[in-house]
Design a protein around this motif. Structure first.
Motif, mmCIF file in Angstrom:
data_model
loop_
_atom_site.group_PDB
_atom_site.id
_atom_site.type_symbol
_atom_site.label_atom_id
_atom_site.label_comp_id
_atom_site.label_asym_id
_atom_site.label_seq_id
_atom_site.Cartn_x
_atom_site.Cartn_y
_atom_site.Cartn_z
ATOM 1 N N LEU A 253 -13.343 -16.631 81.556
ATOM 2 C CA LEU A 253 -12.654 -15.648 80.730
ATOM 3 C C LEU A 253 -11.168 -15.946 80.775
ATOM 4 O O LEU A 253 -10.617 -16.187 81.851
ATOM 5 N N VAL B 76 -17.608 -4.638 68.447
ATOM 6 C CA VAL B 76 -17.373 -5.932 69.093
ATOM 7 C C VAL B 76 -16.273 -6.718 68.379
ATOM 8 O O VAL B 76 -15.687 -7.633 68.967
ATOM 9 N N LEU C 31 -13.365 -16.125 75.583
ATOM 10 C CA LEU C 31 -14.413 -16.472 76.528
ATOM 11 C C LEU C 31 -14.793 -17.924 76.257
ATOM 12 O O LEU C 31 -15.030 -18.292 75.111
ATOM 13 N N LYS D 175 -10.666 -7.124 76.623
ATOM 14 C CA LYS D 175 -11.685 -6.703 75.657
ATOM 15 C C LYS D 175 -13.049 -6.572 76.336
ATOM 16 O O LYS D 175 -13.778 -5.604 76.088
ATOM 17 N N CYS D 176 -13.386 -7.499 77.195
ATOM 18 C CA CYS D 176 -14.684 -7.455 77.872
ATOM 19 C C CYS D 176 -14.784 -6.263 78.815
ATOM 20 O O CYS D 176 -15.855 -5.654 78.946
ATOM 21 N N GLN D 177 -13.692 -5.896 79.461
ATOM 22 C CA GLN D 177 -13.707 -4.711 80.330
ATOM 23 C C GLN D 177 -13.965 -3.449 79.509
ATOM 24 O O GLN D 177 -14.719 -2.577 79.930
ATOM 25 N N LEU E 214 -17.576 -3.484 78.378
ATOM 26 C CA LEU E 214 -18.425 -3.173 79.525
ATOM 27 C C LEU E 214 -18.468 -1.663 79.756
ATOM 28 O O LEU E 214 -19.535 -1.094 80.010
ATOM 29 N N LEU F 251 -21.805 -10.683 79.407
ATOM 30 C CA LEU F 251 -20.886 -11.460 78.565
ATOM 31 C C LEU F 251 -21.637 -12.324 77.554
ATOM 32 O O LEU F 251 -21.240 -12.429 76.391
ATOM 33 N N THR G 122 -22.946 -10.108 74.899
ATOM 34 C CA THR G 122 -21.843 -9.635 74.073
ATOM 35 C C THR G 122 -21.386 -10.728 73.114
ATOM 36 O O THR G 122 -21.126 -10.461 71.932
ATOM 37 N N ASN H 139 -13.766 -15.667 68.478
ATOM 38 C CA ASN H 139 -14.092 -15.408 69.875
ATOM 39 C C ASN H 139 -12.829 -14.908 70.546
ATOM 40 O O ASN H 139 -12.035 -15.673 71.057
ATOM 41 N N LEU I 83 -13.011 -12.594 72.978
ATOM 42 C CA LEU I 83 -13.551 -11.859 74.129
ATOM 43 C C LEU I 83 -12.719 -12.149 75.374
ATOM 44 O O LEU I 83 -13.101 -12.905 76.255
#
Length: 197
Positions: free
Chosen positions: A104, A154, A109, A46-48, A51, A24, A27, A40, A42
């Motif tokens: 999160l 991203v 984030l 979105k992070c999943q 990943l 994270l 990222t 931001n 995230l």
């Protein structure tokens, strides 16, 4: 060696979450490089997705090939909104999406320290956490590889990332409504690796 920042212990959480938190931070560093400093978005979703793409590109790495998919983030399942690393998902739920230095939310984030100290926090983790440096290097190099394939990935919205993940055969072959079927690292590695809409 003294820590650069006086942050709470990173090693009190389960090992997969420690690597995920490092992911994270890297990222967020990528996002800051490619967008307005205030952007931001995230979120958990979105992070999943990011990943998944990071783990997928690691399957093609000539150094530590597929170490992320084989050993660290190795429980991807086909959810309605694309591939989800279920161990991370469940650990986040249990911890109310709170990690040692990051929270999160469904929108962004949040760091537990000043965002201007992100590079110092990353350096602390690399030097003081005791995490396997080959895994940390794989996370870093995979994010760099992903950025080289599509530096704007991203910046995609969470639902654009979902749409992109739905173009991957491994999700299409595994997804059945109401069933969270496994997506094997081998099926991820055999993909044509689509990283843009």
């Amino acid at each position: 060696m003294a820590k650069l920042l006086n942050l709470p212990s990173f090693t009190t959480q389960q090992l997969p979450l420690q690597y995920f938190e490092y992911f994270l931070m890297r990222t967020l560093q990528w996002l800051k490089k490619e967008s307005d400093a205030s952007q931001n978005d995230l979120s958990v979703l979105k992070c999943q997705k990011l990943l998944f793409f990071t783990t997928a590109i690691n399957c093609q790495s000539s150094v530590n090939e597929a170490i992320l998919a084989k050993q660290i983030f190795n429980h991807f399942k086909a959810y309605q909104y694309g591939p989800v690393e279920e161990n991370i998902y469940n650990l986040l739920k249990v911890n109310n999406n709170q990690l040692s230095h990051i929270t999160l939310t469904f929108k962004s984030l949040e760091l537990a320290f000043d965002a201007g100290h992100l590079n110092l926090a990353i350096a602390d983790i690399e030097k003081e956490s005791g995490l396997d440096s080959s895994v940390l290097n794989s996370i870093t190099s995979s994010i760099e590889d992903l950025s080289n394939k599509n530096k704007n990935l991203v910046r995609y919205s969470p639902f654009n990332l979902v749409e992109l993940s739905h173009r991957w055969r491994c999700w299409n072959y595994s997804y059945v409504e109401g069933i969270r079927a496994d997506i094997s690292w081998k099926s991820i590695a055999e993909e044509s690796m689509i990283f843009s809409l």
